[in-house]
Design a protein around this motif. Structure first.
Motif, PDB file in Angstrom:
ATOM      1  N   LEU A 235      83.857  58.484  42.392  1.00 33.38           N
ATOM      2  CA  LEU A 235      84.547  59.765  42.464  1.00 33.38           C
ATOM      3  C   LEU A 235      85.265  59.883  43.801  1.00 33.38           C
ATOM      4  O   LEU A 235      84.651  59.723  44.856  1.00 33.38           O
ATOM      5  CB  LEU A 235      83.547  60.911  42.306  1.00 33.38           C
ATOM      6  N   ARG A 236      86.570  60.134  43.714  1.00 38.60           N
ATOM      7  CA  ARG A 236      87.351  60.429  44.922  1.00 38.60           C
ATOM      8  C   ARG A 236      87.803  61.876  44.843  1.00 38.60           C
ATOM      9  O   ARG A 236      88.409  62.292  43.855  1.00 38.60           O
ATOM     10  CB  ARG A 236      88.576  59.516  45.013  1.00 38.60           C
ATOM     11  N   VAL A 237      87.495  62.666  45.891  1.00 39.55           N
ATOM     12  CA  VAL A 237      87.778  64.100  45.880  1.00 39.55           C
ATOM     13  C   VAL A 237      88.574  64.477  47.121  1.00 39.55           C
ATOM     14  O   VAL A 237      88.228  64.078  48.237  1.00 39.55           O
ATOM     15  CB  VAL A 237      86.472  64.932  45.846  1.00 39.55           C
ATOM     16  N   GLU A 238      89.650  65.246  46.924  1.00 37.51           N
ATOM     17  CA  GLU A 238      90.406  65.842  48.020  1.00 37.51           C
ATOM     18  C   GLU A 238      90.273  67.355  47.901  1.00 37.51           C
ATOM     19  O   GLU A 238      90.847  67.973  46.996  1.00 37.51           O
ATOM     20  CB  GLU A 238      91.873  65.426  47.962  1.00 37.51           C
ATOM     21  N   LEU A 239      89.502  67.951  48.809  1.00 35.93           N
ATOM     22  CA  LEU A 239      89.232  69.383  48.766  1.00 35.93           C
ATOM     23  C   LEU A 239      90.333  70.178  49.452  1.00 35.93           C
ATOM     24  O   LEU A 239      90.964  69.715  50.409  1.00 35.93           O
ATOM     25  CB  LEU A 239      87.901  69.689  49.449  1.00 35.93           C
ATOM     26  N   SER A 240      90.550  71.399  48.958  1.00 38.08           N
ATOM     27  CA  SER A 240      91.431  72.332  49.648  1.00 38.08           C
ATOM     28  C   SER A 240      90.770  72.775  50.952  1.00 38.08           C
ATOM     29  O   SER A 240      89.582  72.538  51.176  1.00 38.08           O
ATOM     30  CB  SER A 240      91.714  73.546  48.760  1.00 38.08           C
ATOM     31  N   GLU A 241      91.538  73.407  51.814  1.00 41.00           N
ATOM     32  CA  GLU A 241      91.013  73.803  53.129  1.00 41.00           C
ATOM     33  C   GLU A 241      89.800  74.719  53.010  1.00 41.00           C
ATOM     34  O   GLU A 241      88.861  74.628  53.805  1.00 41.00           O
ATOM     35  CB  GLU A 241      92.110  74.491  53.957  1.00 41.00           C
ATOM     36  N   ASP A 242      89.801  75.607  52.022  1.00 41.60           N
ATOM     37  CA  ASP A 242      88.671  76.526  51.873  1.00 41.60           C
ATOM     38  C   ASP A 242      87.565  75.958  50.988  1.00 41.60           C
ATOM     39  O   ASP A 242      86.543  76.614  50.757  1.00 41.60           O
ATOM     40  CB  ASP A 242      89.129  77.879  51.336  1.00 41.60           C
ATOM     41  N   GLY A 243      87.759  74.745  50.464  1.00 38.11           N
ATOM     42  CA  GLY A 243      86.716  74.091  49.678  1.00 38.11           C
ATOM     43  C   GLY A 243      86.533  74.619  48.280  1.00 38.11           C
ATOM     44  O   GLY A 243      85.586  74.235  47.588  1.00 38.11           O
ATOM     45  N   THR A 244      87.443  75.478  47.801  1.00 38.23           N
ATOM     46  CA  THR A 244      87.266  76.087  46.479  1.00 38.23           C
ATOM     47  C   THR A 244      87.991  75.329  45.369  1.00 38.23           C
ATOM     48  O   THR A 244      87.713  75.539  44.197  1.00 38.23           O
ATOM     49  CB  THR A 244      87.758  77.539  46.475  1.00 38.23           C
ATOM     50  N   ARG A 245      88.941  74.449  45.722  1.00 36.60           N
ATOM     51  CA  ARG A 245      89.690  73.683  44.733  1.00 36.60           C
ATOM     52  C   ARG A 245      89.702  72.219  45.145  1.00 36.60           C
ATOM     53  O   ARG A 245      89.504  71.890  46.317  1.00 36.60           O
ATOM     54  CB  ARG A 245      91.132  74.207  44.603  1.00 36.60           C
ATOM     55  N   ALA A 246      89.956  71.352  44.166  1.00 35.91           N
ATOM     56  CA  ALA A 246      89.956  69.924  44.479  1.00 35.91           C
ATOM     57  C   ALA A 246      90.853  69.162  43.521  1.00 35.91           C
ATOM     58  O   ALA A 246      90.987  69.522  42.346  1.00 35.91           O
ATOM     59  CB  ALA A 246      88.538  69.363  44.407  1.00 35.91           C
ATOM     60  N   ASP A 247      91.497  68.116  44.053  1.00 32.33           N
ATOM     61  CA  ASP A 247      92.125  67.075  43.238  1.00 32.33           C
ATOM     62  C   ASP A 247      91.183  65.886  43.267  1.00 32.33           C
ATOM     63  O   ASP A 247      90.701  65.489  44.338  1.00 32.33           O
ATOM     64  CB  ASP A 247      93.490  66.679  43.805  1.00 32.33           C
ATOM     65  N   ALA A 248      90.908  65.307  42.108  1.00 35.09           N
ATOM     66  CA  ALA A 248      89.885  64.265  42.057  1.00 35.09           C
ATOM     67  C   ALA A 248      90.270  63.167  41.086  1.00 35.09           C
ATOM     68  O   ALA A 248      91.092  63.357  40.183  1.00 35.09           O
ATOM     69  CB  ALA A 248      88.536  64.869  41.651  1.00 35.09           C
ATOM     70  N   GLU A 249      89.658  62.006  41.289  1.00 32.02           N
ATOM     71  CA  GLU A 249      89.725  60.894  40.352  1.00 32.02           C
ATOM     72  C   GLU A 249      88.312  60.452  40.014  1.00 32.02           C
ATOM     73  O   GLU A 249      87.483  60.266  40.905  1.00 32.02           O
ATOM     74  CB  GLU A 249      90.487  59.704  40.944  1.00 32.02           C
ATOM     75  N   ILE A 250      88.049  60.292  38.732  1.00 31.65           N
ATOM     76  CA  ILE A 250      86.768  59.791  38.244  1.00 31.65           C
ATOM     77  C   ILE A 250      86.983  58.365  37.739  1.00 31.65           C
ATOM     78  O   ILE A 250      87.853  58.133  36.889  1.00 31.65           O
ATOM     79  CB  ILE A 250      86.229  60.675  37.100  1.00 31.65           C
ATOM     80  N   TRP A 251      86.214  57.420  38.242  1.00 31.74           N
ATOM     81  CA  TRP A 251      86.314  56.015  37.841  1.00 31.74           C
ATOM     82  C   TRP A 251      85.049  55.637  37.087  1.00 31.74           C
ATOM     83  O   TRP A 251      83.943  55.730  37.629  1.00 31.74           O
ATOM     84  CB  TRP A 251      86.459  55.118  39.070  1.00 31.74           C
ATOM     85  N   ILE A 252      85.206  55.192  35.826  1.00 29.18           N
ATOM     86  CA  ILE A 252      84.070  54.823  34.990  1.00 29.18           C
ATOM     87  C   ILE A 252      84.245  53.387  34.508  1.00 29.18           C
ATOM     88  O   ILE A 252      85.290  53.049  33.928  1.00 29.18           O
ATOM     89  CB  ILE A 252      83.935  55.770  33.787  1.00 29.18           C
ATOM     90  N   PRO A 253      83.254  52.510  34.715  1.00 30.56           N
ATOM     91  CA  PRO A 253      83.367  51.130  34.231  1.00 30.56           C
ATOM     92  C   PRO A 253      83.268  51.091  32.710  1.00 30.56           C
ATOM     93  O   PRO A 253      82.375  51.698  32.119  1.00 30.56           O
ATOM     94  CB  PRO A 253      82.198  50.414  34.894  1.00 30.56           C
ATOM     95  N   VAL A 254      84.198  50.370  32.073  1.00 29.03           N
ATOM     96  CA  VAL A 254      84.269  50.343  30.612  1.00 29.03           C
ATOM     97  C   VAL A 254      84.560  48.928  30.128  1.00 29.03           C
ATOM     98  O   VAL A 254      84.917  48.034  30.898  1.00 29.03           O
ATOM     99  CB  VAL A 254      85.373  51.286  30.079  1.00 29.03           C
TER     100      VAL A 254
END
Length: 295
Positions: free
Chosen positions: A268-287
Motif C-alpha cells: 500500500l502506497r498512501v499520499e495523505l492530505s495536509e490535514d490527514g483526512t483524505r488520501a490518494d493510494a495504490e493497493i498492490w496485490i500479488p496475483v
C-alpha cells in the motif's frame, strides 16, 4: 466464478447433511470453485463478510440446534454427531453461537440464532469505476521496520498508528532513501498470518521501501519473488475510501476477472492530505491468472 462458488456451497450442505461431524475438506471446495484454496478462502471471506471456518461452524451449530430442540437424541448424541468430543465442548460452542447452552435451549425453549444457507448472486453495479493495472515485477525486497499487529476492517488501526508514530523522522527518512522501484517512497506491506482474514487475527506489518539494494544490517527484510501484481487506485476520505476499495477488489473485481490471489505481501502506497483526512493510494496485490495451475 459465482456459479462455481455456489457449487462449493452446495458441497458444504451435502457434507453437513450426510455426516456433520466429519471436517469439511476446504481443498475439495476450492477444486469445485476452480481456484486455489488460498484464493477461495480470501474470496469467500470478502464476499460473505466472515471467514469460511466461521460460516461452517455456524451452519453446523444451526443444524445441531434443530436436533437439540427436536429432543429425539440425547445432548451427548447430538454433540458426537456434530463432531464434538465431549458434551462440555459442544456446550461451549453452542453457547458461543446461540447465547444459551443446549440444555437450556431444550428445557426452556430459548430463542436461538439461525445461520441461513449461503449462496452468491450477481448484483449489477457500475456507477463507481475502479482504476487498475496489471504489471509484471521482478524480485525485490521490502526493507524497513516490522511489527505484529491485529487486523482491523474499518477505521484507523490503533496498533499500526502507534507503530508508525514510534518510528521517528530519522528512521522514516532512512527507509525512504532506500526506495528505488515501484511502488515508490515509504510503503506498507501486510503479510496475513490467517487466510480467513477475520478481524483481530494477526498480521506482519512492514513500514518499508521496495528496493533491490543491499539492506542495512539493522533493518527488517522481506524478500519478494518476481511475479504479477494487480494495482488499484483509490482517492477519497481516509481511511474509509481505502478500506472500501479493498472490499470492492474482492467482491467486484476478482469475480469478473481471470485472476486469483497468490500468497505474498499486499502493498500500500498512501499520499495523505495536509490535514490527514483524505488520501490518494495504490493497493498492490500479488496475483496469477486463473488458467495457471494452483500451488
Amino acid at each position: 466464478m459465482l456459479e462455481h462458488l455456489n457449487r462449493a456451497m452446495d458441497r458444504v450442505e451435502e457434507r453437513l447433511a450426510g455426516d456433520p461431524g466429519v471436517p469439511i475438506d476446504v481443498a475439495d471446495l476450492a477444486r469445485i470453485a476452480m481456484t486455489s484454496e488460498y484464493h477461495f478462502r480470501r474470496l469467500f471471506s470478502a464476499l460473505a463478510g466472515m471467514p469460511l471456518s466461521e460460516y461452517i461452524r455456524r451452519r453446523r451449530l444451526t443444524l445441531a440446534a434443530a436436533e437439540v430442540t427436536a429432543g429425539e437424541r440425547t445432548l451427548l448424541e447430538v454433540a458426537v454427531r456434530h463432531g464434538y468430543g465431549s458434551g462440555e465442548a459442544f456446550a461451549r460452542a453452542f453457547r458461543a453461537v446461540h447465547g444459551v447452552g443446549p440444555a437450556e435451549a431444550r428445557r426452556a425453549g430459548a430463542p436461538l440464532r439461525f445461520q441461513p444457507r449461503m449462496s452468491f448472486h450477481l448484483v449489477v453495479e457500475g456507477s463507481d469505476e475502479m482504476r487498475y493495472r496489471v504489471v509484471e515485477k521482478p524480485a525485490f525486497s521490502l526493507v524497513g521496520r516490522k511489527a505484529r499487529v491485529p487486523l482491523v476492517h474499518e477505521g484507523v488501526n490503533p496498533a499500526i498508528a502507534e507503530f508508525v508514530r514510534g518510528l521517528g523522522e530519522e528512521t522514516h527518512e532512512r527507509i525512504e532513501a532506500l526506495s528505488d522501484r515501484e511502488p515508490h517512497g515509504v510503503i506498507s506491506g501486510s503479510v496475513l498470518l490467517s487466510e480467513d482474514r477475520s478481524e483481530g487475527t494477526e498480521l506482519d506489518y512492514y513500514q518499508a521501501a521496495a528496493t533491490g539494494a543491499e539492506p542495512p544490517a539493522d533493518m527488517d527484510v522481506l524478500p519478494v519473488a518476481a511475479g504479477t501484481w494487480a494495482v488499484f487506485e483509490s482517492s477519497g476520505p481516509f481511511p474509509l475510501t481505502l478500506q472500501y476499495t479493498w472490499r470492492d477488489v474482492f467482491t467486484r473485481w476478482f469475480p469478473s476477472h481471470p485472476y486469483r490471489t497468490v500468497p505474498g505481501p499486499e502493498l500500500l502506497r498512501v499520499e495523505l492530505s495536509e490535514d490527514g483526512t483524505r488520501a490518494d493510494a495504490e493497493i498492490w496485490i500479488p496475483v496469477t491468472r486463473t488458467d495457471t495451475p494452483a500451488p
